[in-house]
Design an enzyme around this catalytic site. Structure first.
Site, PDB file in Angstrom:
ATOM      1  N   ASN A 194      -3.087   0.780  15.876  1.00  0.00           N
ATOM      2  CA  ASN A 194      -1.718   1.268  15.649  1.00  0.00           C
ATOM      3  C   ASN A 194      -0.754   0.099  15.823  1.00  0.00           C
ATOM      4  O   ASN A 194      -0.512  -0.330  16.943  1.00  0.00           O
ATOM      5  CB  ASN A 194      -1.352   2.362  16.654  1.00  0.00           C
ATOM      6  CG  ASN A 194      -2.123   3.632  16.409  1.00  0.00           C
ATOM      7  OD1 ASN A 194      -3.362   3.635  16.420  1.00  0.00           O
ATOM      8  ND2 ASN A 194      -1.420   4.709  16.167  1.00  0.00           N
ATOM      9  N   ALA A 228       0.830  -1.203   0.000  1.00  0.00           N
ATOM     10  CA  ALA A 228       0.000   0.000   0.000  1.00  0.00           C
ATOM     11  C   ALA A 228       0.861   1.249   0.000  1.00  0.00           C
ATOM     12  O   ALA A 228       2.035   1.207   0.384  1.00  0.00           O
ATOM     13  CB  ALA A 228      -0.897   0.022   1.243  1.00  0.00           C
ATOM     14  N   TYR A 245      -5.840   8.707   2.356  1.00  0.00           N
ATOM     15  CA  TYR A 245      -5.431   7.326   2.664  1.00  0.00           C
ATOM     16  C   TYR A 245      -6.618   6.540   3.230  1.00  0.00           C
ATOM     17  O   TYR A 245      -6.903   5.416   2.792  1.00  0.00           O
ATOM     18  CB  TYR A 245      -4.263   7.375   3.664  1.00  0.00           C
ATOM     19  CG  TYR A 245      -3.909   6.043   4.284  1.00  0.00           C
ATOM     20  CD1 TYR A 245      -3.361   5.006   3.526  1.00  0.00           C
ATOM     21  CD2 TYR A 245      -4.097   5.815   5.648  1.00  0.00           C
ATOM     22  CE1 TYR A 245      -3.033   3.789   4.112  1.00  0.00           C
ATOM     23  CE2 TYR A 245      -3.758   4.616   6.241  1.00  0.00           C
ATOM     24  CZ  TYR A 245      -3.236   3.604   5.471  1.00  0.00           C
ATOM     25  OH  TYR A 245      -2.904   2.391   6.051  1.00  0.00           O
TER      26      TYR A 245
HETATM   27  P1  NAD Z   1       5.163  -0.671   4.793  1.00  0.00           P
HETATM   28  O1  NAD Z   1       5.252   0.600   4.024  1.00  0.00           O
HETATM   29  O2  NAD Z   1       6.277  -1.073   5.663  1.00  0.00           O
HETATM   30  O3  NAD Z   1       4.846  -1.868   3.789  1.00  0.00           O
HETATM   31  C1  NAD Z   1       4.193  -1.694   2.553  1.00  0.00           C
HETATM   32  C2  NAD Z   1       4.946  -2.515   1.525  1.00  0.00           C
HETATM   33  O4  NAD Z   1       4.269  -2.393   0.257  1.00  0.00           O
HETATM   34  C3  NAD Z   1       6.374  -2.025   1.286  1.00  0.00           C
HETATM   35  O5  NAD Z   1       7.259  -3.121   1.290  1.00  0.00           O
HETATM   36  C4  NAD Z   1       6.337  -1.360  -0.083  1.00  0.00           C
HETATM   37  O6  NAD Z   1       7.570  -1.433  -0.756  1.00  0.00           O
HETATM   38  C5  NAD Z   1       5.227  -2.153  -0.749  1.00  0.00           C
HETATM   39  N1  NAD Z   1       4.540  -1.422  -1.824  1.00  0.00           N
HETATM   40  C6  NAD Z   1       4.058  -0.147  -1.771  1.00  0.00           C
HETATM   41  N2  NAD Z   1       3.498   0.163  -2.951  1.00  0.00           N
HETATM   42  C7  NAD Z   1       3.617  -0.915  -3.745  1.00  0.00           C
HETATM   43  C8  NAD Z   1       3.234  -1.195  -5.080  1.00  0.00           C
HETATM   44  N3  NAD Z   1       2.601  -0.289  -5.854  1.00  0.00           N
HETATM   45  N4  NAD Z   1       3.508  -2.426  -5.598  1.00  0.00           N
HETATM   46  C9  NAD Z   1       4.151  -3.351  -4.853  1.00  0.00           C
HETATM   47  N5  NAD Z   1       4.558  -3.132  -3.578  1.00  0.00           N
HETATM   48  C10 NAD Z   1       4.282  -1.938  -3.037  1.00  0.00           C
HETATM   49  O7  NAD Z   1       3.785  -0.569   5.608  1.00  0.00           O
HETATM   50  P2  NAD Z   1       3.236  -1.463   6.813  1.00  0.00           P
HETATM   51  O8  NAD Z   1       3.163  -0.609   8.006  1.00  0.00           O
HETATM   52  O9  NAD Z   1       3.932  -2.778   6.858  1.00  0.00           O
HETATM   53  O10 NAD Z   1       1.744  -1.670   6.303  1.00  0.00           O
HETATM   54  C11 NAD Z   1       1.301  -2.864   5.687  1.00  0.00           C
HETATM   55  C12 NAD Z   1      -0.189  -2.766   5.458  1.00  0.00           C
HETATM   56  O11 NAD Z   1      -0.869  -2.600   6.711  1.00  0.00           O
HETATM   57  C13 NAD Z   1      -0.613  -1.576   4.595  1.00  0.00           C
HETATM   58  O12 NAD Z   1      -1.641  -2.022   3.739  1.00  0.00           O
HETATM   59  C14 NAD Z   1      -1.138  -0.558   5.579  1.00  0.00           C
HETATM   60  O13 NAD Z   1      -2.140   0.245   4.982  1.00  0.00           O
HETATM   61  C15 NAD Z   1      -1.709  -1.474   6.648  1.00  0.00           C
HETATM   62  N6  NAD Z   1      -1.755  -0.863   7.998  1.00  0.00           N
HETATM   63  C16 NAD Z   1      -0.620  -0.577   8.695  1.00  0.00           C
HETATM   64  C17 NAD Z   1      -0.707  -0.041   9.986  1.00  0.00           C
HETATM   65  C18 NAD Z   1       0.498   0.285  10.822  1.00  0.00           C
HETATM   66  O14 NAD Z   1       0.318   0.769  11.954  1.00  0.00           O
HETATM   67  N7  NAD Z   1       1.711   0.054  10.356  1.00  0.00           N
HETATM   68  C19 NAD Z   1      -1.964   0.218  10.551  1.00  0.00           C
HETATM   69  C20 NAD Z   1      -3.092  -0.081   9.801  1.00  0.00           C
HETATM   70  C21 NAD Z   1      -2.985  -0.644   8.532  1.00  0.00           C
END
Ligand code: NAD
Length: 310
Positions: A169, A74, A140
């Site tokens: 979170n 994402a 977002y």
């Molecule tokens: P992150 O940014 O560490 O991981 C996202 C990964 O997606 C990265 O490895 C990035 O390189 C890859 N990516 C981004 N765009 C891409 C594309 N177009 N094609 C292929 N790969 C792509 O984020 P995270 O914190 O690990 O989040 C993972 C998921 O969890 C996300 O969907 C995010 O919306 C969701 N989320 C995270 C949290 C949090 O607190 N971290 C909370 C709620 C939801």
């Protein structure tokens, strides 16, 4: 099982990949490394350096026919979504549609989506349940909620099985201060750089912090569940910023400098998500107390620990 993890080089995705491999599943990662790191990739995972929006991604899924697809890739940076809503929508909505079409063609048995409590926006409620209205306050939040709607309609029209996980979170090792980062990752970075921790307002504002291993287990529970639906993945408990600083100070063995700034406009004072539905639907509940999770995370970020990947 043959599993695909989009975003498997990112914070949460890489922990999920590690666990799946430990459990002897076949794991393919699709990641464009835009925020993920190659060093987080498990060597036994098959890596496809692709953008989820690309036709190659669709073709790959149709060819490989995974049993399960975990969709974590994402554009997860709230600030960037405000600056560039078109890019945010392109990755989070069009990217999801590309995956859904391919998963439907490939007859994937479960599409598991990482969503977010950002879909609720500034809902002025201290305890949020899944039946509360989703009124996003960032692009977002809008794009993640739209992706959820597409998933639900693919299920209604084509019976594509799905679980949507709305996380609170998330925190833990490998998180960066960017993206949905949040305060724990920011504090870890400040401590590491010997900079003061910035506290907005009185520090009594609280959030629901869920440890990354518990989030991984929620994905695993979704993989084995016969159910379809949307659930919140959270602790159902609040931790204030002041409590976080106190826990970190005791781990750090010396007082941490703090700087107080005015409260941020529009910031919600308390936010906490119910997790009863996750228990009812997936038989999942969190296992990591905040004190323990903070300790694991703190140890990871300290320069004296021998981390190979941070
Ligand atoms: P992150 O940014 O560490 O991981 C996202 C990964 O997606 C990265 O490895 C990035 O390189 C890859 N990516 C981004 N765009 C891409 C594309 N177009 N094609 C292929 N790969 C792509 O984020 P995270 O914190 O690990 O989040 C993972 C998921 O969890 C996300 O969907 C995010 O919306 C969701 N989320 C995270 C949290 C949090 O607190 N971290 C909370 C709620 C939801």
């Amino acid at each position: 099982m043959k599993t695909f993890v989009t975003g498997g080089a990112g914070f949460i995705g890489s922990h999920l990949v590690d666990y799946l491999i430990q459990q002897h599943h076949e794991v393919h990662v699709i990641d464009d490394l835009s925020s993920g790191k190659r060093s987080y990739l498990h060597p036994q995972a098959t890596f496809h350096h692709l953008d989820i929006r690309s036709d190659q991604t669709g073709d790959l899924i149709r060819e490989e026919k995974p049993n399960i697809l975990f969709h974590l890739a994402a554009q997860a940076d709230v600030t960037r979504s405000i600056e560039d809503p078109k890019f945010d929508a392109d990755v989070n909505i069009n990217g999801t549609i590309q995956l859904l079409k391919a998963c439907n063609d490939a007859k994937v048995q479960k599409f598991i989506f990482s969503s977010t409590s950002a879909v609720y926006g500034n809902l002025q409620k201290t305890f949020i349940t899944e039946s509360d209205p989703a009124t996003p306050f960032s692009y977002y939040g809008i794009s993640k909620l739209s992706a959820e709607s597409y998933i639900q309609l693919f299920h209604q029209l084509y019976q594509l099985p799905f679980i949507i996980l709305r996380y609170g979170n998330v925190y833990g090792p490998r998180q960066t201060a960017k993206g949905e980062g949040g305060v724990i990752a920011v504090f870890m970075e400040k401590i590491r750089n010997e900079q003061p921790l910035m506290i907005h307002g009185d520090g009594e504002q609280s959030r629901d912090f869920v440890y990354v291993d518990d989030v991984v287990q929620a994905n695993i529970a979704a993989m084995t569940s016969e159910q379809n639906g949307m659930v919140q993945i959270s602790t159902g408990k609040r931790t204030s910023i002041n409590q976080l600083v106190a826990s970190l100070s005791s781990l750090h063995n010396k007082p941490l400098d703090t700087v107080h700034k005015a409260g941020r406009k529009g910031d919600i004072k308390h936010s906490c998500l119910a997790n009863q539905k996750a228990y009812d639907l997936l038989n999942w509940k969190p296992n990591t107390e905040i004190a323990q999770g903070i300790q694991y995370t703190y140890s990871y970020y300290q320069p004296i620990t021998e981390n190979t990947d941070n």
